[in-house]
Each structure stands twice: as structure tokens, then as C-alpha cells.
Design an enzyme around this catalytic site. Structure first.
Site, PDB file in Angstrom:
ATOM      1  N   THR A 122      -8.357  -1.414   2.143  1.00 28.67           N
ATOM      2  CA  THR A 122      -7.449  -2.343   1.088  1.00 28.67           C
ATOM      3  C   THR A 122      -7.873  -3.514   0.765  1.00 28.67           C
ATOM      4  O   THR A 122      -8.189  -3.938  -0.464  1.00 28.67           O
ATOM      5  CB  THR A 122      -5.885  -1.936   1.386  1.00 28.67           C
ATOM      6  OG1 THR A 122      -5.285  -0.670   1.275  1.00 28.67           O
ATOM      7  CG2 THR A 122      -5.231  -3.049   0.327  1.00 28.67           C
ATOM      8  N   HIS A 181      -9.731  -3.567   6.541  1.00 30.10           N
ATOM      9  CA  HIS A 181      -8.882  -2.437   5.900  1.00 30.10           C
ATOM     10  C   HIS A 181     -10.117  -2.031   4.789  1.00 30.10           C
ATOM     11  O   HIS A 181      -9.974  -2.793   4.426  1.00 30.10           O
ATOM     12  CB  HIS A 181      -7.526  -2.083   6.316  1.00 30.10           C
ATOM     13  CG  HIS A 181      -6.639  -0.663   6.401  1.00 30.10           C
ATOM     14  ND1 HIS A 181      -6.636  -0.428   5.335  1.00 30.10           N
ATOM     15  CD2 HIS A 181      -7.240   0.153   7.024  1.00 30.10           C
ATOM     16  CE1 HIS A 181      -6.029   0.748   4.997  1.00 30.10           C
ATOM     17  NE2 HIS A 181      -6.181   1.106   6.587  1.00 30.10           N
ATOM     18  N   SER A 203      -6.711   4.262  -0.260  1.00 33.33           N
ATOM     19  CA  SER A 203      -6.584   2.744  -0.422  1.00 33.33           C
ATOM     20  C   SER A 203      -8.663   2.192  -0.172  1.00 33.33           C
ATOM     21  O   SER A 203      -8.065   1.483  -1.288  1.00 33.33           O
ATOM     22  CB  SER A 203      -6.209   2.440   1.533  1.00 33.33           C
ATOM     23  OG  SER A 203      -4.824   2.934   1.344  1.00 33.33           O
ATOM     24  N   ASP A 260       0.835  -1.255   0.491  1.00 33.81           N
ATOM     25  CA  ASP A 260       0.199  -0.484   0.186  1.00 33.81           C
ATOM     26  C   ASP A 260       0.595   1.621   0.345  1.00 33.81           C
ATOM     27  O   ASP A 260       1.140   1.563   0.919  1.00 33.81           O
ATOM     28  CB  ASP A 260      -0.717   0.297   1.458  1.00 33.81           C
ATOM     29  CG  ASP A 260      -2.036   0.824   0.549  1.00 33.81           C
ATOM     30  OD1 ASP A 260      -1.789   1.378  -0.001  1.00 33.81           O
ATOM     31  OD2 ASP A 260      -3.251   1.346   1.711  1.00 33.81           O
ATOM     32  N   GLU A 288      -6.776 -11.780  23.708  1.00 37.00           N
ATOM     33  CA  GLU A 288      -4.764 -11.868  23.796  1.00 37.00           C
ATOM     34  C   GLU A 288      -4.625 -10.374  24.899  1.00 37.00           C
ATOM     35  O   GLU A 288      -3.633 -11.077  24.860  1.00 37.00           O
ATOM     36  CB  GLU A 288      -4.797 -11.726  22.593  1.00 37.00           C
ATOM     37  CG  GLU A 288      -2.824 -11.813  22.541  1.00 37.00           C
ATOM     38  CD  GLU A 288      -2.093 -11.775  21.290  1.00 37.00           C
ATOM     39  OE1 GLU A 288      -1.151 -11.530  20.975  1.00 37.00           O
ATOM     40  OE2 GLU A 288      -2.822 -11.765  20.244  1.00 37.00           O
TER      41      GLU A 288
END
Length: 261
Positions: A169, A167, A106, A56, A231
Site C-alpha cells: 500500500t 508494504h 493492495s 485498506d 528494540e
């Protein structure tokens, strides 16, 4: 040894002796031509698989800077260095722009290279008939991507990204949205929710059934609002954002064909 000379306010390095000889450059040109002619013997078979890599923001100037840096890290001047992509048998340039903006984002460019359609800034997986933030302009303006075409052709497909999977992209591969930032319903305005538009994370699970591989970030957009992250359970910024209280990771697993790992 290299000799440094101060010219005005700029440091220059005098060229090696070989670069002062015209035959050195002509020899390089001849070798380049010989390499190009050898490409005529390339493998002409039909490809079994396709992996589309995207860096990108990698325009010509960025790639040039990377090439120079690589050479300088090898104690060369830099410009004479070659990136691996410079050695590809075929290279081309693609113009990327939004239909309503000269400097593209993007979302619009991802729609261009994955769906083959130029679009407005901030919109993803739709035509230029969609206005950013206007949910009611989306219906009937959706465009399909190479990932959808491959899936329809019976191929296994996947998305791997170093950013979040929702996202702009990667999302052009599967989503249709009037706003690239509608990652979950928690980021969508009330009028878009009432208008029936779906968030990008939900579209990842629902639009193209049985995507085989999904690797990337953005886990919080898949879980109910305020749900602790698996996590980082003690960090608030990683808590779930979904208002519909759905667990989209489990939903993705549930729609897998029986016995498919």
C-alpha cells in the site's frame, strides 16, 4: 421500551413509534436536502496541504458493517448511525480491480489510487506491461505517483502507515517492483538480483530523494542480515535481512541536505 419478537430463526426488534409515522421519514429527507444545499457555501480557496488517508480493504460492505457496529455500541439499532465520513461534503465511489484479476490486491489498487494506472496483481508502481516475478519486464514500465508529483512541485512529503513502510500500500508512492514482496534483497530471487532490479526498501531511500517523513514498521528490511534489532535485540524474527549489508536508515540520513533535521 423495545419489544423483541422471534420470527423464524431471526430476532427482530419492533420499530419505535416515531418510525411508524411517514412524516418522520419525510422530515429526515427534508433535513438532508437542506444540509446538502448549505454545501454551496463551502470554502472555495485552494488547499495548502493534502493528506490522503487509506483504510485498506474498506469496501462498501466493510464500511456498512462499521456504521452498524458504531450505532449498536451506542445502544441504537445501528443502520441509522453515521460515520464521520458520511458527513463529508463530497463522497464518491472508486472501482478497484487488477487488470488480470477480478478480486484486487493492495499492490495493484495502491498503484491505481496513487499513480492513476491499473496494474497486474502483485505488481507495484508499474504498468500492466509488467508480469509478476518477471524482473526483465519492469524497465520502461515505471509509473510515477502523487508523492513524486508533490515533491517535484516543491512540497514536503511523507508516508505514515500502520504496516511496514515497504508494504504494497505505501510502496506504490515511491517504488517500482514486479513483486510486492521484494521488501529487501533478502526476499528477492537470484535472477531478479542479477537482472538489476532493486528491492523496495532500497527504492524508498533512493527513488525520491529527501522524503521528509517516513513512519511505520518493517525496520528489519533496512539493516544487514542477522543484525540485531535496536528494540528487540534478542528476537531472531526481528533481525536484519539485507544481503548487501547496507544500513538504509543511515543512508537516508546521509543524503539529507546539510543542516536539515
Amino acid at each position: 421500551p423495545k419489544k423483541w419478537v422471534l420470527l423464524g430463526a431471526m430476532w427482530c426488534v419492533s420499530p419505535p413509534e416515531r418510525e411508524k409515522d411517514p412524516e418522520y421519514w419525510r422530515g429526515q429527507a427534508q433535513q438532508t436536502l437542506r444540509d446538502a444545499l448549505r454545501l454551496q457555501r463551502l470554502n472555495q480557496n485552494v488547499a495548502k496541504n493534502l493528506i490522503l488517508f487509506l483504510g485498506d480493504g474498506m469496501g462498501v460492505s466493510t464500511v456498512t458493517a462499521a456504521r452498524i457496529l458504531k450505532g449498536q455500541l451506542q445502544n441504537l439499532k445501528g443502520e441509522e448511525s453515521l460515520l464521520e465520513m458520511d458527513k463529508f461534503p463530497y463522497v464518491a465511489l472508486a472501482k478497484t480491480y487488477n487488470t488480470n484479476a477480478q478480486v484486487p490486491d493492495s499492490a495493484g489498487t495502491a498503484t491505481a489510487y496513487l499513480c492513476g494506472v491499473k496494474a497486474n496483481e502483485g505488481t507495484v508502481g508499474v504498468t500492466a506491461g509488467v508480469t509478476r516475478d518477471r524482473c526483465n519486464t519492469t524497465k520502461g514500465q515505471e509509473v510515477t505517483s502523487i508523492l513524486r508529483w508533490a515533491k517535484d512541485a516543491g512540497k514536503a512529503v511523507g508516508i505514515v502507515t500502520t504496516t511496514r513502510v515497504t508494504h504494497a500500500t505505501p510502496s506504490a508512492a515511491y517504488a517500482h517492483s514486479a513483486n510486492r514482496d521484494w521488501y529487501s534483497d533478502g526476499e528477492m530471487p537470484l535472477d531478479a538480483l542479477e537482472g538489476g532490479c532493486r528491492d523496495i526498501a532500497r527504492q524508498l531511500v533512493e527513488n525520491i530523494p529527501d522524503i521528509e517523513v517516513i513512519l511505520g514498521g518493517g525496520r528489519k528490511y533496512m539493516f544487514p542480515k542477522n543484525a540485531s534489532d535496536v528494540e528487540y535485540p534478542h528476537e531472531d524474527k526481528h533481525r536484519g535481512t539485507r544481503l548487501d549489508r547496507r544500513d538504509l536508515v543511515q543512508a537516508w540520513r546521509d543524503i539529507k541536505p546539510p543542516g536539515k533535521v
